[in-house]
Write a protein that holds these residues in place. Structure first.
Motif, PDB file in Angstrom:
ATOM      1  N   ALA A 182       0.786  -1.281   0.044  1.00 17.16           N
ATOM      2  CA  ALA A 182       0.156   0.117   0.000  1.00 17.16           C
ATOM      3  C   ALA A 182       1.002   1.252   0.007  1.00 17.16           C
ATOM      4  O   ALA A 182       0.565   2.382  -0.597  1.00 17.16           O
ATOM      5  CB  ALA A 182      -1.021  -0.104   1.455  1.00 17.16           C
ATOM      6  N   LEU A 183       2.124   1.055   0.692  1.00 17.21           N
ATOM      7  CA  LEU A 183       2.930   2.381   0.678  1.00 17.21           C
ATOM      8  C   LEU A 183       3.874   2.280  -0.557  1.00 17.21           C
ATOM      9  O   LEU A 183       4.232   3.508  -0.950  1.00 17.21           O
ATOM     10  CB  LEU A 183       3.780   2.187   2.064  1.00 17.21           C
ATOM     11  CG  LEU A 183       3.107   2.225   3.314  1.00 17.21           C
ATOM     12  CD1 LEU A 183       4.185   2.023   4.347  1.00 17.21           C
ATOM     13  CD2 LEU A 183       2.826   4.011   3.424  1.00 17.21           C
ATOM     14  N   ARG A 184       4.124   1.194  -1.093  1.00 20.83           N
ATOM     15  CA  ARG A 184       5.005   1.138  -2.413  1.00 20.83           C
ATOM     16  C   ARG A 184       4.509   0.143  -3.284  1.00 20.83           C
ATOM     17  O   ARG A 184       4.742  -0.876  -3.309  1.00 20.83           O
ATOM     18  CB  ARG A 184       6.475   0.820  -2.037  1.00 20.83           C
ATOM     19  CG  ARG A 184       7.360   2.075  -1.742  1.00 20.83           C
ATOM     20  CD  ARG A 184       8.823   1.689  -1.492  1.00 20.83           C
ATOM     21  NE  ARG A 184       9.278   1.201  -2.613  1.00 20.83           N
ATOM     22  CZ  ARG A 184      10.342   0.608  -2.644  1.00 20.83           C
ATOM     23  NH1 ARG A 184      11.223   0.543  -1.610  1.00 20.83           N
ATOM     24  NH2 ARG A 184      10.934   0.038  -3.798  1.00 20.83           N
ATOM     25  N   ALA A 185       3.534   0.602  -4.153  1.00 17.21           N
ATOM     26  CA  ALA A 185       2.938  -0.343  -5.216  1.00 17.21           C
ATOM     27  C   ALA A 185       4.171  -0.985  -5.963  1.00 17.21           C
ATOM     28  O   ALA A 185       3.774  -2.381  -6.723  1.00 17.21           O
ATOM     29  CB  ALA A 185       1.860   0.396  -5.935  1.00 17.21           C
ATOM     30  N   ASP A 186       5.303  -0.549  -6.296  1.00 17.67           N
ATOM     31  CA  ASP A 186       6.238  -1.177  -7.095  1.00 17.67           C
ATOM     32  C   ASP A 186       7.364  -1.832  -6.467  1.00 17.67           C
ATOM     33  O   ASP A 186       8.489  -1.991  -6.831  1.00 17.67           O
ATOM     34  CB  ASP A 186       6.917   0.192  -8.074  1.00 17.67           C
ATOM     35  CG  ASP A 186       7.593   1.196  -6.862  1.00 17.67           C
ATOM     36  OD1 ASP A 186       7.457   1.107  -5.703  1.00 17.67           O
ATOM     37  OD2 ASP A 186       8.428   1.858  -7.483  1.00 17.67           O
ATOM     38  N   TYR A 187       6.931  -2.058  -5.319  1.00 18.40           N
ATOM     39  CA  TYR A 187       7.922  -3.059  -4.189  1.00 18.40           C
ATOM     40  C   TYR A 187       7.651  -4.404  -4.665  1.00 18.40           C
ATOM     41  O   TYR A 187       7.069  -5.037  -3.905  1.00 18.40           O
ATOM     42  CB  TYR A 187       7.636  -2.743  -2.656  1.00 18.40           C
ATOM     43  CG  TYR A 187       8.853  -2.808  -1.825  1.00 18.40           C
ATOM     44  CD1 TYR A 187       9.897  -3.454  -2.278  1.00 18.40           C
ATOM     45  CD2 TYR A 187       8.485  -2.785  -0.639  1.00 18.40           C
ATOM     46  CE1 TYR A 187      10.899  -3.611  -1.197  1.00 18.40           C
ATOM     47  CE2 TYR A 187       9.397  -3.108   0.527  1.00 18.40           C
ATOM     48  CZ  TYR A 187      10.888  -3.216   0.051  1.00 18.40           C
ATOM     49  OH  TYR A 187      11.529  -3.929   1.029  1.00 18.40           O
ATOM     50  N   ALA A 188       8.528  -4.913  -5.484  1.00 15.59           N
ATOM     51  CA  ALA A 188       8.518  -6.236  -5.996  1.00 15.59           C
ATOM     52  C   ALA A 188       8.852  -7.108  -5.001  1.00 15.59           C
ATOM     53  O   ALA A 188       7.831  -8.347  -4.965  1.00 15.59           O
ATOM     54  CB  ALA A 188       9.456  -6.490  -7.130  1.00 15.59           C
ATOM     55  N   TYR A 189       9.620  -6.863  -4.168  1.00 16.02           N
ATOM     56  CA  TYR A 189       9.915  -7.760  -3.034  1.00 16.02           C
ATOM     57  C   TYR A 189       8.679  -8.237  -2.107  1.00 16.02           C
ATOM     58  O   TYR A 189       8.450  -9.260  -1.611  1.00 16.02           O
ATOM     59  CB  TYR A 189      11.277  -7.571  -2.162  1.00 16.02           C
ATOM     60  CG  TYR A 189      12.495  -7.398  -2.865  1.00 16.02           C
ATOM     61  CD1 TYR A 189      12.989  -8.488  -3.388  1.00 16.02           C
ATOM     62  CD2 TYR A 189      13.080  -5.999  -3.401  1.00 16.02           C
ATOM     63  CE1 TYR A 189      14.158  -8.398  -3.978  1.00 16.02           C
ATOM     64  CE2 TYR A 189      14.175  -6.079  -3.981  1.00 16.02           C
ATOM     65  CZ  TYR A 189      14.905  -7.189  -4.573  1.00 16.02           C
ATOM     66  OH  TYR A 189      16.089  -7.026  -5.303  1.00 16.02           O
ATOM     67  N   ALA A 190       7.939  -7.095  -1.759  1.00 14.50           N
ATOM     68  CA  ALA A 190       6.731  -7.162  -0.882  1.00 14.50           C
ATOM     69  C   ALA A 190       5.891  -8.139  -1.673  1.00 14.50           C
ATOM     70  O   ALA A 190       4.929  -8.865  -1.110  1.00 14.50           O
ATOM     71  CB  ALA A 190       6.318  -5.786  -0.602  1.00 14.50           C
ATOM     72  N   TRP A 191       5.624  -7.994  -2.854  1.00 15.03           N
ATOM     73  CA  TRP A 191       4.523  -8.645  -3.742  1.00 15.03           C
ATOM     74  C   TRP A 191       5.195 -10.210  -3.801  1.00 15.03           C
ATOM     75  O   TRP A 191       4.290 -11.270  -3.442  1.00 15.03           O
ATOM     76  CB  TRP A 191       4.698  -8.350  -5.108  1.00 15.03           C
ATOM     77  CG  TRP A 191       3.956  -7.081  -5.479  1.00 15.03           C
ATOM     78  CD1 TRP A 191       4.295  -5.853  -5.606  1.00 15.03           C
ATOM     79  CD2 TRP A 191       2.564  -6.735  -5.379  1.00 15.03           C
ATOM     80  NE1 TRP A 191       3.533  -4.600  -5.795  1.00 15.03           N
ATOM     81  CE2 TRP A 191       2.128  -5.421  -5.979  1.00 15.03           C
ATOM     82  CE3 TRP A 191       1.268  -7.581  -5.411  1.00 15.03           C
ATOM     83  CZ2 TRP A 191       0.973  -4.884  -5.952  1.00 15.03           C
ATOM     84  CZ3 TRP A 191       0.225  -7.260  -5.353  1.00 15.03           C
ATOM     85  CH2 TRP A 191      -0.144  -5.805  -5.758  1.00 15.03           C
ATOM     86  N   ASN A 192       6.305 -10.678  -3.894  1.00 13.67           N
ATOM     87  CA  ASN A 192       6.647 -11.877  -3.664  1.00 13.67           C
ATOM     88  C   ASN A 192       6.586 -12.384  -2.373  1.00 13.67           C
ATOM     89  O   ASN A 192       6.215 -13.737  -2.321  1.00 13.67           O
ATOM     90  CB  ASN A 192       8.260 -11.978  -4.313  1.00 13.67           C
ATOM     91  CG  ASN A 192       8.662 -13.374  -4.410  1.00 13.67           C
ATOM     92  OD1 ASN A 192       8.142 -14.125  -5.200  1.00 13.67           O
ATOM     93  ND2 ASN A 192       9.483 -13.709  -3.540  1.00 13.67           N
ATOM     94  N   ASN A 193       7.098 -11.699  -1.291  1.00 15.38           N
ATOM     95  CA  ASN A 193       6.849 -12.216   0.023  1.00 15.38           C
ATOM     96  C   ASN A 193       5.436 -12.484   0.255  1.00 15.38           C
ATOM     97  O   ASN A 193       5.232 -13.597   0.879  1.00 15.38           O
ATOM     98  CB  ASN A 193       7.649 -11.214   0.774  1.00 15.38           C
ATOM     99  CG  ASN A 193       9.063 -11.201   0.738  1.00 15.38           C
ATOM    100  OD1 ASN A 193       9.629 -11.979   0.126  1.00 15.38           O
ATOM    101  ND2 ASN A 193       9.573 -10.009   1.338  1.00 15.38           N
ATOM    102  N   ARG A 194       4.602 -11.603  -0.189  1.00 18.37           N
ATOM    103  CA  ARG A 194       3.344 -11.942   0.252  1.00 18.37           C
ATOM    104  C   ARG A 194       2.689 -13.302  -0.577  1.00 18.37           C
ATOM    105  O   ARG A 194       2.052 -14.029  -0.123  1.00 18.37           O
ATOM    106  CB  ARG A 194       2.255 -10.853  -0.315  1.00 18.37           C
ATOM    107  CG  ARG A 194       0.903 -10.895   0.115  1.00 18.37           C
ATOM    108  CD  ARG A 194      -0.066  -9.751   0.194  1.00 18.37           C
ATOM    109  NE  ARG A 194      -0.372  -9.507  -1.320  1.00 18.37           N
ATOM    110  CZ  ARG A 194      -1.204  -8.685  -1.724  1.00 18.37           C
ATOM    111  NH1 ARG A 194      -1.801  -7.796  -0.686  1.00 18.37           N
ATOM    112  NH2 ARG A 194      -1.446  -8.309  -2.975  1.00 18.37           N
TER     113      ARG A 194
END
Length: 354
Positions: free
Chosen positions: A268-280
């Motif tokens: 939500a804070l950084r929509a372009d944060y690839a690591y957060a997407w993969n971690n989720r």
């Protein structure tokens, strides 16, 4: 027209004064050295008021009256540094050093200006000279240590931070950065102690709290890491990295729903944060929500096509969604990008030759 009126008025005033009988005498012109000192002091006062342009004008006049005034060059350089005029600042520091080569201040100041110009090697030399001339000035050691840390010379950086702390035991940033050097050297207990000391000296130094959390996590103290992440996030809620790292800690604790929540806040804070997407996506895999895992891994790949771990994650999701061919493609891509385990998964799942 205005200029002519002013000129006439001035002449009239002079003429009137010539005929007046007065008891006063004219002020004599100050000797150059005394005038220079007066202008210099005025420049320092204006600098302290943050009136930097006005300060420079005074230093200019002081140097016009006394061209060998080293302190005026030094303070004009310092003022130019505040105005981000780094190259002129370096030139003024050069003059100050030429006139007074045995004072540490111009070397330290020139080091900062050169660092701002991206001249790291030259800045390091200046900080070194400053430490030679005044060994008890902690910032010289600290800034040289920071440069050495950035170059990956962690042992040398630690030695400089040691000296900075020796010179000033209350230097919170030196304790913090020595902690980071200790961490890079895998001295994890010592790193935690240094971060703790930095926080005791400056409780609002939040990077120390975040770095101590990461170090505790690396040392296997997940409970301690969680406490630090919680403390940090209670004070600062706009850091996507903090949410991602706390999510990773929760993941390691087996709290996959909590991990999803933290990774979602990071996204939500950084929509372009690839690591957060993969971690989720990885957390969704653990929760057996394979469709969401595939979607999140695909988003991570869309943001970073070279993200090997995301291909690995998506391969697992697609395997569970009964898409074996696509899973095999993803695992092979992960292996192609450097994750050899991708070939292992492909082989174990019976993927045919490409």
């Amino acid at each position: 027209m205005l200029k002519n009126i002013l000129a006439v008025t001035a002449l009239v005033c002079v003429a009137s004064a010539a005929h007046a009988q007065v008891d006063t005498v004219r002020a004599t012109t100050l000797p150059p050295a005394q005038l220079a000192e007066k202008l210099y002091n005025s420049g320092v006062a204006k600098y302290n008021q943050k009136s930097y342009r006005a300060a420079i004008l005074d230093f200019d006049k002081a140097l016009a009256a006394k061209p060998d005034f080293a302190k005026a060059y030094y303070n004009r350089a310092t003022t130019r540094y505040e105005l981000k005029e780094y190259q002129p600042a370096v030139q003024d520091y050069d003059q100050a050093i030429k006139l007074d080569p045995n004072t540490f201040g111009p070397y330290f100041g020139r080091g900062q200006a050169r660092e701002a110009l991206g001249q790291s090697a030259e800045a390091e030399q200046d900080y070194s000279k400053a430490t030679e001339l005044k060994a008890d000035y902690a910032p010289s050691w600290y800034y040289r240590g920071a440069l050495r840390f950035e170059k990956g010379n962690y042992q040398e950086a630690k030695a400089d931070f040691d000296q900075a702390i020796k010179a000033d035991p209350a230097y919170a940033y030196a304790w913090h950065d020595r902690g980071s050097a200790q961490r890079q050297l895998n001295n994890l207990p010592a790193a935690i102690q240094d971060y703790s000391k930095a926080l005791s000296l400056q409780p609002e130094l939040l990077p120390a709290l975040l770095n101590r959390a990461a170090t505790k996590r690396r040392a296997g103290d997940l409970k301690g890491a969680m406490q630090d992440y919680n403390d940090y996030l209670s004070k600062k809620q706009d850091n996507a990295l903090a949410y991602t790292n706390r999510g990773a800690t929760r993941f390691e604790q087996g709290d996959f729903k909590g991990a999803v929540d933290d990774f979602s806040k990071a996204i939500a804070l950084r929509a372009d944060y690839a690591y957060a997407w993969n971690n989720r996506a990885a957390a969704y895999l653990k929760l057996e929500d394979y469709a969401k895992a595939e979607a999140d891994a695909s988003k991570a790949i869309g943001l970073n096509a070279q993200y090997a771990e995301a291909y690995l994650t998506r391969g697992h999701a697609r395997e569970m969604l009964r898409h074996p061919d696509q899973a095999c493609q993803d695992w092979r891509k992960a292996a192609e990008l450097g994750l050899e385990v991708g070939n292992t998964y492909a082989s174990n799942s019976g993927c045919g030759a490409q």
